[in-house]
Design a protein around this motif. Sequence first.
Motif, PDB file in Angstrom:
ATOM      1  N   PHE A  60       0.704  -1.264  -0.028  1.00 53.78           N
ATOM      2  CA  PHE A  60       0.044  -0.151  -0.103  1.00 53.78           C
ATOM      3  C   PHE A  60       0.789   1.188   0.008  1.00 53.78           C
ATOM      4  CE2 PHE A  60      -2.469   3.239   2.092  1.00 53.78           C
ATOM      5  CZ  PHE A  60      -3.638   3.331   1.401  1.00 53.78           C
ATOM      6  N   SER A  61       2.124   1.112   0.695  1.00 53.12           N
ATOM      7  CA  SER A  61       2.849   2.441   0.579  1.00 53.12           C
ATOM      8  C   SER A  61       3.266   2.818  -0.810  1.00 53.12           C
ATOM      9  CB  SER A  61       4.229   2.247   1.549  1.00 53.12           C
ATOM     10  OG  SER A  61       3.664   1.977   3.040  1.00 53.12           O
ATOM     11  N   VAL A  62       3.358   1.706  -1.672  1.00 50.06           N
ATOM     12  CA  VAL A  62       3.819   2.149  -3.034  1.00 50.06           C
ATOM     13  C   VAL A  62       2.660   3.102  -3.724  1.00 50.06           C
ATOM     14  CG1 VAL A  62       4.144   1.289  -5.389  1.00 50.06           C
ATOM     15  CG2 VAL A  62       5.010  -0.126  -3.569  1.00 50.06           C
ATOM     16  N   TYR A  63       1.476   2.982  -3.206  1.00 47.37           N
ATOM     17  CA  TYR A  63       0.400   3.882  -3.918  1.00 47.37           C
ATOM     18  C   TYR A  63       0.588   5.151  -3.041  1.00 47.37           C
ATOM     19  CZ  TYR A  63      -1.553  -0.351  -5.616  1.00 47.37           C
ATOM     20  OH  TYR A  63      -1.714  -1.632  -6.184  1.00 47.37           O
ATOM     21  N   LEU A  64       0.948   5.260  -1.701  1.00 46.68           N
ATOM     22  CA  LEU A  64       1.146   6.737  -1.090  1.00 46.68           C
ATOM     23  C   LEU A  64       2.445   7.219  -1.724  1.00 46.68           C
ATOM     24  CD1 LEU A  64       0.461   5.527   2.502  1.00 46.68           C
ATOM     25  CD2 LEU A  64      -1.021   6.772   0.744  1.00 46.68           C
ATOM     26  N   ARG A 106      21.731   7.080   5.450  1.00 43.82           N
ATOM     27  CA  ARG A 106      22.088   6.968   7.088  1.00 43.82           C
ATOM     28  C   ARG A 106      20.892   7.119   8.001  1.00 43.82           C
ATOM     29  NH1 ARG A 106      27.004  10.517   9.767  1.00 43.82           N
ATOM     30  NH2 ARG A 106      26.665   9.683  12.120  1.00 43.82           N
ATOM     31  N   TRP A 107      19.975   8.222   7.467  1.00 42.09           N
ATOM     32  CA  TRP A 107      18.920   8.509   8.428  1.00 42.09           C
ATOM     33  C   TRP A 107      17.549   8.045   8.079  1.00 42.09           C
ATOM     34  CZ3 TRP A 107      20.876  10.415  12.623  1.00 42.09           C
ATOM     35  CH2 TRP A 107      22.079  11.343  12.763  1.00 42.09           C
ATOM     36  N   GLY A 108      17.651   7.236   6.997  1.00 40.38           N
ATOM     37  CA  GLY A 108      16.094   6.746   6.389  1.00 40.38           C
ATOM     38  C   GLY A 108      15.621   7.342   5.437  1.00 40.38           C
ATOM     39  N   ARG A 109      14.988   7.144   4.477  1.00 41.16           N
ATOM     40  CA  ARG A 109      14.279   7.721   3.259  1.00 41.16           C
ATOM     41  C   ARG A 109      13.107   8.694   3.917  1.00 41.16           C
ATOM     42  NH1 ARG A 109      16.261   6.309  -1.409  1.00 41.16           N
ATOM     43  NH2 ARG A 109      16.707   4.082  -2.003  1.00 41.16           N
ATOM     44  N   LYS A 110      12.404   8.356   4.981  1.00 42.95           N
ATOM     45  CA  LYS A 110      11.344   9.095   5.484  1.00 42.95           C
ATOM     46  C   LYS A 110      11.910  10.355   6.095  1.00 42.95           C
ATOM     47  CE  LYS A 110       6.897   8.040   7.461  1.00 42.95           C
ATOM     48  NZ  LYS A 110       6.135   7.057   8.258  1.00 42.95           N
ATOM     49  N   ALA A 111      12.922  10.262   6.745  1.00 40.39           N
ATOM     50  CA  ALA A 111      13.346  11.451   7.612  1.00 40.39           C
ATOM     51  C   ALA A 111      14.143  12.440   6.388  1.00 40.39           C
ATOM     52  CB  ALA A 111      14.631  11.019   8.298  1.00 40.39           C
ATOM     53  N   ASP A 125      12.612  -0.538  -2.766  1.00 38.17           N
ATOM     54  CA  ASP A 125      12.912  -0.865  -1.566  1.00 38.17           C
ATOM     55  C   ASP A 125      11.936  -1.798  -0.760  1.00 38.17           C
ATOM     56  OD1 ASP A 125      15.330   0.468  -1.910  1.00 38.17           O
ATOM     57  OD2 ASP A 125      14.910   2.114  -0.859  1.00 38.17           O
ATOM     58  N   ILE A 126      10.559  -1.627  -1.188  1.00 41.73           N
ATOM     59  CA  ILE A 126       9.677  -2.278  -0.426  1.00 41.73           C
ATOM     60  C   ILE A 126       8.694  -3.199  -1.373  1.00 41.73           C
ATOM     61  CG2 ILE A 126       9.152  -0.368   1.311  1.00 41.73           C
ATOM     62  CD1 ILE A 126       6.916   0.732  -0.327  1.00 41.73           C
ATOM     63  N   ALA A 127       9.168  -3.253  -2.504  1.00 39.87           N
ATOM     64  CA  ALA A 127       8.466  -4.286  -3.648  1.00 39.87           C
ATOM     65  C   ALA A 127       9.016  -5.422  -3.775  1.00 39.87           C
ATOM     66  CB  ALA A 127       7.683  -3.287  -4.795  1.00 39.87           C
ATOM     67  N   ASP A 128       8.350  -6.403  -4.020  1.00 44.69           N
ATOM     68  CA  ASP A 128       9.048  -7.667  -4.450  1.00 44.69           C
ATOM     69  C   ASP A 128       9.875  -7.413  -5.740  1.00 44.69           C
ATOM     70  OD1 ASP A 128       8.734 -10.655  -5.978  1.00 44.69           O
ATOM     71  OD2 ASP A 128       9.019 -10.881  -3.836  1.00 44.69           O
ATOM     72  N   GLU A 129      10.875  -8.333  -5.698  1.00 38.28           N
ATOM     73  CA  GLU A 129      11.678  -8.256  -7.022  1.00 38.28           C
ATOM     74  C   GLU A 129      10.898  -8.655  -8.324  1.00 38.28           C
ATOM     75  OE1 GLU A 129      15.286  -7.969  -9.402  1.00 38.28           O
ATOM     76  OE2 GLU A 129      14.899  -7.543  -7.165  1.00 38.28           O
ATOM     77  N   SER A 130       9.744  -9.521  -8.278  1.00 37.65           N
ATOM     78  CA  SER A 130       9.103  -9.894  -9.509  1.00 37.65           C
ATOM     79  C   SER A 130       8.449  -8.589 -10.123  1.00 37.65           C
ATOM     80  CB  SER A 130       8.233 -10.899  -9.121  1.00 37.65           C
ATOM     81  OG  SER A 130       7.317 -10.774  -8.186  1.00 37.65           O
ATOM     82  N   PHE A 180       1.935   8.377   6.816  1.00 36.42           N
ATOM     83  CA  PHE A 180       1.315   6.986   6.647  1.00 36.42           C
ATOM     84  C   PHE A 180       2.230   6.111   5.933  1.00 36.42           C
ATOM     85  CE2 PHE A 180      -2.125  10.044   7.448  1.00 36.42           C
ATOM     86  CZ  PHE A 180      -2.760   9.602   8.377  1.00 36.42           C
ATOM     87  N   ILE A 181       3.375   6.575   5.483  1.00 36.67           N
ATOM     88  CA  ILE A 181       4.111   5.502   4.598  1.00 36.67           C
ATOM     89  C   ILE A 181       5.006   4.691   5.320  1.00 36.67           C
ATOM     90  CG2 ILE A 181       5.820   5.334   2.729  1.00 36.67           C
ATOM     91  CD1 ILE A 181       4.881   7.937   1.436  1.00 36.67           C
ATOM     92  N   ARG A 182       5.110   3.520   5.117  1.00 40.34           N
ATOM     93  CA  ARG A 182       5.966   2.606   5.780  1.00 40.34           C
ATOM     94  C   ARG A 182       7.178   2.265   4.925  1.00 40.34           C
ATOM     95  NH1 ARG A 182       3.817   0.110  10.333  1.00 40.34           N
ATOM     96  NH2 ARG A 182       1.499   0.220  10.601  1.00 40.34           N
ATOM     97  N   LEU A 183       8.513   2.697   5.410  1.00 37.28           N
ATOM     98  CA  LEU A 183       9.340   2.438   4.817  1.00 37.28           C
ATOM     99  C   LEU A 183      10.705   1.588   5.414  1.00 37.28           C
ATOM    100  CD1 LEU A 183       9.792   5.883   2.807  1.00 37.28           C
ATOM    101  CD2 LEU A 183       9.192   3.624   1.955  1.00 37.28           C
ATOM    102  N   PRO A 184      11.597   1.171   4.900  1.00 41.50           N
ATOM    103  CA  PRO A 184      12.554   0.383   5.931  1.00 41.50           C
ATOM    104  C   PRO A 184      13.389   1.437   6.852  1.00 41.50           C
ATOM    105  CG  PRO A 184      12.784  -0.364   3.388  1.00 41.50           C
ATOM    106  CD  PRO A 184      11.672   0.803   3.334  1.00 41.50           C
TER     107      PRO A 184
END
Length: 394
Positions: free
Chosen positions: A11-15, A72-77, A128-133, A189-193
Amino acid sequence: MPKFEPAKMPFSVYLLALCQALMMSTSSLLIVVAALVGFSLAEDKSLATLPLSLQFLALMLTSIPASFIMKRWGRKAGFYLASVIGLSGGLLAIWAILNGSFWAFTAATACIGIFNGFGNYFRFAAVDIADESIKSKAISYVMAGGVIAAFIGPNLARLGKPIFENSIYAGAYVYVALIYILMMVVLYFIRLPPAETNNAQQKTRSVPELFKQPKFLVAVICSMFGYAVMSLVMTATPLAMKHNMHALDDTAFVIQWHVLGMFAPSFFTGSLIKRFGITNILLTGVIFAYLAVATNLLGTSVWHFWMGLVWLGLSWNFLFIGGTTLLTDAYLPPEKAKAQATNDFVVFSTVASASLFAGYLQHHFGWQMVNIGVLPAITLMLVAILWLKRHQSR
């Protein structure tokens, strides 16, 4: 036999696609008004596209530090930090236009460019959050967010006209500021590594070694020149239409369809890549670029500008998404930040040069020379793709 279950799109891909839409809404709005604002504020009219060029220059200079900040700090930051800078740019632009300050306006567009330097990693965040396929589809879905921008951005230029009595352009940047505020809400609302942990034992190749790979080299060439050709022609379009006595609403209409051509194919570009292969999609993008130049050289009516910019948008879509997908096949996980930063730095340094050159070329030589001037870059992409196809077949 067990039934194959395709990977589910997070779902985070859509966000992220929504964030891309908001970012591109500000970009398409700036395409409509930035050169015109520059023309109205600059004493030397050949500098009309300098603010837009500095936006791309700031983007270029941000691309490398943005990648390592997010490592270093994460994509969201990183995205949050960029949104604050973008908001500052929108507010500064309002002040600059109302006070007739050309250089303050260029600083404002530079702030927006810094945001875009971070925001261009939305497509890599999706990987980063989607499957390789489904990574090519994830990239496409994020880029498809630009379809919304095709309708929002140019229309905000129209809606902003009555906000301030003494300026038809300043009101557009009120919407720019509001977009960055909305961006921060969506990011929540986005979930990232989380940020990557440093591992001194990880061995990575140098940048020259990355460029020795045919895939990496051709990916950068197609993204670089595909974007630069689009930027040069697109940046000159509002000035060329003004020169040919077309109204601002006509310019907004042409840019709207151009942005639509850039992003609408993204709903199926990923599927086309999986079906026909990356190199065939890249070749199709080159063909679209030739069609754009041919159409622009045939005339200067609104129809010619409209059709030429639609072809140009389609070309950018196939070349940029194809180039991005090809790039993700050319580096190892520990090399991600280095490879992505190198790609975006090279791409947007070329784009910045192209957008700055657009004003000079249009002002001194005219619309035809703008289009003739991009033919060598298009031909170079064609040669590079054919070379890669031959290399792969061997």
